[in-house]
Design an enzyme around this catalytic site. Structure first.
Site, PDB file in Angstrom:
ATOM      1  CG  ASP A  71      27.840  19.836  30.207  1.00  0.00           C
ATOM      2  OD1 ASP A  71      27.165  20.540  29.421  1.00  0.00           O
ATOM      3  OD2 ASP A  71      28.897  19.286  29.860  1.00  0.00           O
ATOM      4  CB  THR A  72      22.607  17.242  29.400  1.00  0.00           C
ATOM      5  OG1 THR A  72      22.018  17.577  30.637  1.00  0.00           O
ATOM      6  CG2 THR A  72      21.883  16.041  28.808  1.00  0.00           C
ATOM      7  CE1 TYR A 156      21.609  15.184  18.780  1.00  0.00           C
ATOM      8  CE2 TYR A 156      21.915  16.297  20.888  1.00  0.00           C
ATOM      9  CZ  TYR A 156      22.372  15.982  19.628  1.00  0.00           C
ATOM     10  OH  TYR A 156      23.596  16.453  19.201  1.00  0.00           O
ATOM     11  CE  LYS A 177      13.093  15.914  28.416  1.00  0.00           C
ATOM     12  NZ  LYS A 177      13.627  17.059  27.683  1.00  0.00           N
TER      13      LYS A 177
HETATM   14  P1  IMP Z   1      23.350  20.990  27.936  1.00  0.00           P
HETATM   15  O1  IMP Z   1      24.695  20.676  28.460  1.00  0.00           O
HETATM   16  O2  IMP Z   1      22.299  20.772  28.952  1.00  0.00           O
HETATM   17  O3  IMP Z   1      23.271  22.316  27.256  1.00  0.00           O
HETATM   18  O4  IMP Z   1      23.013  19.918  26.832  1.00  0.00           O
HETATM   19  C1  IMP Z   1      23.838  19.729  25.693  1.00  0.00           C
HETATM   20  C2  IMP Z   1      22.974  19.349  24.524  1.00  0.00           C
HETATM   21  O5  IMP Z   1      22.329  18.096  24.794  1.00  0.00           O
HETATM   22  C3  IMP Z   1      21.842  20.330  24.215  1.00  0.00           C
HETATM   23  O6  IMP Z   1      22.264  21.299  23.306  1.00  0.00           O
HETATM   24  C4  IMP Z   1      20.783  19.432  23.607  1.00  0.00           C
HETATM   25  O7  IMP Z   1      21.012  19.266  22.238  1.00  0.00           O
HETATM   26  C5  IMP Z   1      21.012  18.115  24.296  1.00  0.00           C
HETATM   27  N1  IMP Z   1      20.078  17.942  25.417  1.00  0.00           N
HETATM   28  C6  IMP Z   1      20.268  18.270  26.714  1.00  0.00           C
HETATM   29  N2  IMP Z   1      19.193  17.938  27.453  1.00  0.00           N
HETATM   30  C7  IMP Z   1      18.309  17.393  26.581  1.00  0.00           C
HETATM   31  C8  IMP Z   1      16.996  16.855  26.745  1.00  0.00           C
HETATM   32  O8  IMP Z   1      16.389  16.817  27.830  1.00  0.00           O
HETATM   33  N3  IMP Z   1      16.423  16.401  25.626  1.00  0.00           N
HETATM   34  C9  IMP Z   1      17.011  16.421  24.401  1.00  0.00           C
HETATM   35  N4  IMP Z   1      18.219  16.911  24.201  1.00  0.00           N
HETATM   36  C10 IMP Z   1      18.870  17.393  25.288  1.00  0.00           C
END
Ligand code: IMP
Length: 199
Positions: A71-72, A156, A177
């Site tokens: 999760d990011t 983003y 990256k």
């Molecule tokens: P997730 O939890 O990995 O799905 O990330 C949540 C949200 O963060 C995603 O829907 C993207 O908008 C953003 N995000 C996650 N990883 C990246 C990245 O490497 N670059 C840009 N945006 C990111």
């Protein structure tokens, strides 16, 4: 080398990055599509750790294969850490990446450059048996630009300038990256762990 790892995503941008990041540590990286599992786990926790653990646990329960979920979030200092854990739905439910970028640029309208600092943070949860899991985390510091630059990447990327670089994540190629990204850093720690337990 670990035999099989199921990654809890069908997002093709992430699959490419993760496969590249883990390369030699795992023989076979499987996706949910590969094994015919279709689960949508609701990300309703208020921390990255909470969401990553929830996803990994539910997927492990369904597949019984060691799995990882990540999760990011993008944490912007001038917005007290927003959009943070809510990064994917910042502009609302079922929105596009472009909608989220637009909302963030609007919210930051008028904020001068030195105050536009931000960081991406990724938490990976490796779930390998009932109640058995480990977290790995990675961060990438940078700043939010005032307009989009570049057409690569996702999310983003086009408005995030990593510290020490003059190209946004969307202007860097995947290899570049992957040297510095939050996700790559978290998966690098995960890879080291997988390598250490199998040697
Ligand atoms: P997730 O939890 O990995 O799905 O990330 C949540 C949200 O963060 C995603 O829907 C993207 O908008 C953003 N995000 C996650 N990883 C990246 C990245 O490497 N670059 C840009 N945006 C990111």
């Amino acid at each position: 080398m670990t035999d099989k790892l199921l990654i809890a995503t069908n997002n093709k941008d992430k699959i490419t990055e993760i496969k590249k990041a883990l390369d030699s540590a795992v023989v076979s990286v499987l996706t949910l599509n590969d094994i015919g599992i279709n689960i949508e786990v609701e990300e309703d926790k208020d921390t990255l750790e909470g969401n990553a653990l929830k996803k990994a646990e539910e997927i492990w329960s369904a597949a019984r294969i060691p799995c990882s979920a990540d999760d990011t979030g993008l944490f912007v200092d001038a917005l007290n850490g927003d959009p943070g854990v809510y990064s994917s739905r910042y502009a609302g439910e079922n929105v596009s990446y472009a909608d989220n970028r637009r909302k963030l640029l609007e919210k930051m309208n008028g904020i001068p450059r030195p105050k536009r600092t931000a960081r991406f943070r990724t938490v990976v949860c490796y779930y390998f048996g009932e109640g058995e899991y480990k977290f790995f985390e990675g961060e990438c510091e940078g700043e939010i630009l005032t307009e989009e630059r570049g057409s690569g990447g996702f999310g983003y990327d086009a408005i995030f300038l990593p510290s020490g670089y003059d190209k946004t994540f969307a202007e860097l190629n995947l290899e570049e990256k992957n040297k510095i990204s939050h996700r790559a850093r978290a998966f690098e720690k995960f890879k080291k762990y997988l390598t250490s337990i199998s040697s």
